[in-house]
Design a protein around this motif. Structure first.
Motif, PDB file in Angstrom:
ATOM      1  N   GLU A 309       0.845  -1.208   0.000  1.00  0.00           N
ATOM      2  CA  GLU A 309       0.000   0.000   0.000  1.00  0.00           C
ATOM      3  C   GLU A 309       0.881   1.260   0.000  1.00  0.00           C
ATOM      4  O   GLU A 309       0.610   2.220  -0.727  1.00  0.00           O
ATOM      5  CB  GLU A 309      -0.845  -0.039   1.268  1.00  0.00           C
ATOM      6  N   ALA A 310       1.926   1.229   0.803  1.00  0.00           N
ATOM      7  CA  ALA A 310       2.836   2.382   0.862  1.00  0.00           C
ATOM      8  C   ALA A 310       3.478   2.627  -0.497  1.00  0.00           C
ATOM      9  O   ALA A 310       3.573   3.772  -0.960  1.00  0.00           O
ATOM     10  CB  ALA A 310       3.912   2.140   1.925  1.00  0.00           C
ATOM     11  N   LEU A 311       3.901   1.548  -1.161  1.00  0.00           N
ATOM     12  CA  LEU A 311       4.518   1.688  -2.483  1.00  0.00           C
ATOM     13  C   LEU A 311       3.512   2.233  -3.494  1.00  0.00           C
ATOM     14  O   LEU A 311       3.840   3.087  -4.322  1.00  0.00           O
ATOM     15  CB  LEU A 311       5.067   0.336  -2.953  1.00  0.00           C
ATOM     16  N   ALA A 312       2.283   1.737  -3.418  1.00  0.00           N
ATOM     17  CA  ALA A 312       1.245   2.208  -4.350  1.00  0.00           C
ATOM     18  C   ALA A 312       0.942   3.687  -4.109  1.00  0.00           C
ATOM     19  O   ALA A 312       0.745   4.461  -5.051  1.00  0.00           O
ATOM     20  CB  ALA A 312      -0.016   1.367  -4.190  1.00  0.00           C
ATOM     21  N   ASP A 313       0.921   4.092  -2.841  1.00  0.00           N
ATOM     22  CA  ASP A 313       0.648   5.497  -2.528  1.00  0.00           C
ATOM     23  C   ASP A 313       1.802   6.397  -2.985  1.00  0.00           C
ATOM     24  O   ASP A 313       1.591   7.529  -3.416  1.00  0.00           O
ATOM     25  CB  ASP A 313       0.379   5.669  -1.029  1.00  0.00           C
ATOM     26  N   LEU A 314       3.030   5.870  -2.887  1.00  0.00           N
ATOM     27  CA  LEU A 314       4.185   6.631  -3.388  1.00  0.00           C
ATOM     28  C   LEU A 314       4.057   6.804  -4.902  1.00  0.00           C
ATOM     29  O   LEU A 314       4.226   7.901  -5.437  1.00  0.00           O
ATOM     30  CB  LEU A 314       5.482   5.891  -3.037  1.00  0.00           C
ATOM     31  N   ARG A 315       3.735   5.729  -5.574  1.00  0.00           N
ATOM     32  CA  ARG A 315       3.582   5.776  -7.030  1.00  0.00           C
ATOM     33  C   ARG A 315       2.493   6.766  -7.428  1.00  0.00           C
ATOM     34  O   ARG A 315       2.635   7.518  -8.386  1.00  0.00           O
ATOM     35  CB  ARG A 315       3.224   4.376  -7.546  1.00  0.00           C
ATOM     36  N   GLY A 316       1.421   6.784  -6.654  1.00  0.00           N
ATOM     37  CA  GLY A 316       0.289   7.646  -6.974  1.00  0.00           C
ATOM     38  C   GLY A 316       0.419   9.059  -6.416  1.00  0.00           C
ATOM     39  O   GLY A 316      -0.488   9.876  -6.587  1.00  0.00           O
ATOM     40  N   GLY A 317       1.522   9.346  -5.739  1.00  0.00           N
ATOM     41  CA  GLY A 317       1.715  10.682  -5.176  1.00  0.00           C
ATOM     42  C   GLY A 317       0.648  11.032  -4.147  1.00  0.00           C
ATOM     43  O   GLY A 317       0.198  12.166  -4.075  1.00  0.00           O
ATOM     44  N   ARG A 318       0.273  10.044  -3.320  1.00  0.00           N
ATOM     45  CA  ARG A 318      -0.850  10.263  -2.411  1.00  0.00           C
ATOM     46  C   ARG A 318      -0.454  10.759  -1.026  1.00  0.00           C
ATOM     47  O   ARG A 318      -1.289  10.855  -0.146  1.00  0.00           O
ATOM     48  CB  ARG A 318      -1.687   8.984  -2.305  1.00  0.00           C
ATOM     49  N   PHE A 319       0.822  11.054  -0.823  1.00  0.00           N
ATOM     50  CA  PHE A 319       1.202  11.692   0.442  1.00  0.00           C
ATOM     51  C   PHE A 319       2.313  12.699   0.158  1.00  0.00           C
ATOM     52  O   PHE A 319       2.947  12.647  -0.893  1.00  0.00           O
ATOM     53  CB  PHE A 319       1.662  10.655   1.482  1.00  0.00           C
ATOM     54  N   HIS A 320       2.513  13.623   1.085  1.00  0.00           N
ATOM     55  CA  HIS A 320       3.643  14.553   0.986  1.00  0.00           C
ATOM     56  C   HIS A 320       4.764  14.032   1.874  1.00  0.00           C
ATOM     57  O   HIS A 320       4.518  13.413   2.907  1.00  0.00           O
ATOM     58  CB  HIS A 320       3.227  15.948   1.437  1.00  0.00           C
ATOM     59  N   GLY A 321       5.999  14.302   1.478  1.00  0.00           N
ATOM     60  CA  GLY A 321       7.126  13.862   2.288  1.00  0.00           C
ATOM     61  C   GLY A 321       7.430  12.396   2.040  1.00  0.00           C
ATOM     62  O   GLY A 321       7.490  11.964   0.892  1.00  0.00           O
ATOM     63  N   ALA A 322       7.569  11.630   3.117  1.00  0.00           N
ATOM     64  CA  ALA A 322       8.059  10.261   2.994  1.00  0.00           C
ATOM     65  C   ALA A 322       7.134   9.275   3.703  1.00  0.00           C
ATOM     66  O   ALA A 322       6.554   9.585   4.729  1.00  0.00           O
ATOM     67  CB  ALA A 322       9.460  10.160   3.600  1.00  0.00           C
ATOM     68  N   ALA A 323       7.055   8.056   3.154  1.00  0.00           N
ATOM     69  CA  ALA A 323       6.368   6.961   3.824  1.00  0.00           C
ATOM     70  C   ALA A 323       7.384   6.170   4.640  1.00  0.00           C
ATOM     71  O   ALA A 323       8.528   6.006   4.228  1.00  0.00           O
ATOM     72  CB  ALA A 323       5.702   6.048   2.804  1.00  0.00           C
ATOM     73  N   VAL A 324       6.950   5.713   5.799  1.00  0.00           N
ATOM     74  CA  VAL A 324       7.830   4.931   6.675  1.00  0.00           C
ATOM     75  C   VAL A 324       7.069   3.701   7.161  1.00  0.00           C
ATOM     76  O   VAL A 324       5.914   3.817   7.611  1.00  0.00           O
ATOM     77  CB  VAL A 324       8.300   5.774   7.886  1.00  0.00           C
ATOM     78  N   LEU A 325       7.728   2.543   7.052  1.00  0.00           N
ATOM     79  CA  LEU A 325       7.139   1.296   7.549  1.00  0.00           C
ATOM     80  C   LEU A 325       7.598   1.035   8.968  1.00  0.00           C
ATOM     81  O   LEU A 325       8.763   1.251   9.293  1.00  0.00           O
ATOM     82  CB  LEU A 325       7.583   0.105   6.687  1.00  0.00           C
ATOM     83  N   VAL A 326       6.667   0.578   9.786  1.00  0.00           N
ATOM     84  CA  VAL A 326       7.005   0.236  11.172  1.00  0.00           C
ATOM     85  C   VAL A 326       6.548  -1.200  11.435  1.00  0.00           C
ATOM     86  O   VAL A 326       5.375  -1.524  11.210  1.00  0.00           O
ATOM     87  CB  VAL A 326       6.342   1.214  12.154  1.00  0.00           C
ATOM     88  N   PRO A 327       7.464  -2.081  11.872  1.00  0.00           N
ATOM     89  CA  PRO A 327       7.083  -3.468  12.131  1.00  0.00           C
ATOM     90  C   PRO A 327       6.081  -3.556  13.285  1.00  0.00           C
ATOM     91  O   PRO A 327       6.112  -2.730  14.187  1.00  0.00           O
ATOM     92  CB  PRO A 327       8.392  -4.158  12.522  1.00  0.00           C
TER      93      PRO A 327
END
Ligand SMILES: [Zn+2]
Ligand SMILES: [Zn+2]
Length: 327
Positions: A309-327
């Motif tokens: 989902e994070a990768l898809a949102d990055l591709r779609g420009g759906r957030f500003h700044g950076a996505a971060v994954l947390v285990p």
């Protein structure tokens, strides 16, 4: 350990249970606290980079805490918080390593590309390529510094003394480097997709003196521009926006083809160059100076299992700044 694994190029990552791994000589194991999502991860998943090792766990903006230390590790200790970047290992022997250009090493290992990375609950790294992070700043806020920040920092140094700096593609790297550039007293001009008012507003909120579409002419000629977006068509546009003797730095690892353009855009001693990877010196220098710059990273947090989902949102420009994954 658990991880999000890329088994086949172009396919979604799969949540996978894996046996725990032990660090070998010179290696550390970290418990992953946070891992940033970089555009390079999209290029890895899409098969746009040569030489991936599959299956692979992506992720090269790792903030982790050391929970196992291999034989012979020096300078790092159990319980220490470290950052693990894209450059995972260099040979130390090739011509590039010997000329202090290890970023161009002939036999490198790249985290999350040719060695398993941080889309996981644990990761193994070469201790000499991990950066001590201290305890200042949250895990999530630090993660984007480890690639977006570091590669951006190298690109900014390549841009030279430029006072008027254009940033093309206002994603994770630009949002950090805009703050660094402003701290250094430069004027930032932010370029986004045409009509992307939201991102232009975001750029202004980070101190850009002007923001507009990538086809727009800035109000004054730029001294230099950094292209973060993987779009070759931006090269002639950026060359057009810089003054005589100005410099255009391509900071991405992959770009679509650059269209033909009149020589006049390059003439008058404009320079066009690219940035590849990072050196440990870049990392140490940036992480030493970053706290004083007051960088605030804008992050969107996803649970590790939501990596697709994070990768898809990055591709779609759906957030500003950076996505971060947390285990
Ligand atoms: Zn080398
Ligand atoms: Zn990256």
């Amino acid at each position: 350990m658990q991880a999000m694994v890329l088994n086949k190029l172009g396919s979604p990552l799969l949540w996978t249970e894996l046996p725990d791994r032990q660090p070998g000589p010179g290696q550390i194991r970290v418990q992953v606290l946070a891992c940033g999502v970089c555009r390079t991860d999209l290029h890895v998943v899409d098969g746009e980079l040569p030489g991936p090792v599959l299956p692979i766990i992506p992720g090269h903006e790792i903030v982790g805490r050391i929970d196992a230390v291999g034989a012979g590790v020096q300078g790092l200790h159990l319980g220490e918080r470290v950052g693990i970047p894209w450059l995972g290992h260099t040979c130390g022997a090739c011509a590039y390593c010997r000329m202090q250009r290890e970023n161009l090493c002939d036999h490198p290992v790249f985290t999350g590309f040719t060695r398993d990375g941080g889309y996981a609950t644990a990761a193994i790294a070469d201790a000499r390529f991990a950066f001590p992070l201290g305890e200042g700043g949250s895990d999530v806020s630090l993660a984007p510094l480890l690639c977006a920040g570091l590669i951006g920092w190298r690109a900014l140094r390549m841009a030279g003394e430029a006072k008027r700096l254009g940033l093309y593609g206002f994603g994770a790297a630009a949002h950090i480097i805009a703050q660094v550039a402003r701290f250094q007293g430069r004027s930032v001009f932010g370029f986004t997709r045409a009509g992307d008012i939201g991102t232009q507003t975001f750029a202004r909120s980070l101190g850009a003196v002007w923001a507009g579409g990538s086809e727009d002419t800035p109000p004054e000629p730029l001294d230099a521009a950094i292209i973060f977006a993987p779009v070759g068509a931006l090269v002639p546009l950026a060359l057009k926006a810089v003054r005589k003797g100005g410099r255009v730095v391509c900071a991405g690892i992959h770009m679509s083809d650059i269209p033909g353009f009149p020589y006049a855009l390059l003439w008058e001693e404009r320079e066009l160059l690219s940035v590849a990877n990072l050196t440990r010196e870049d990392g140490i220098g940036f992480l030493r100076e970053a706290p004083a710059m007051g960088i605030v990273t804008e992050t969107t947090v996803y649970a590790l299992e939501k990596a697709n989902e994070a990768l898809a949102d990055l591709r779609g420009g759906r957030f500003h700044g950076a996505a971060v994954l947390v285990p």
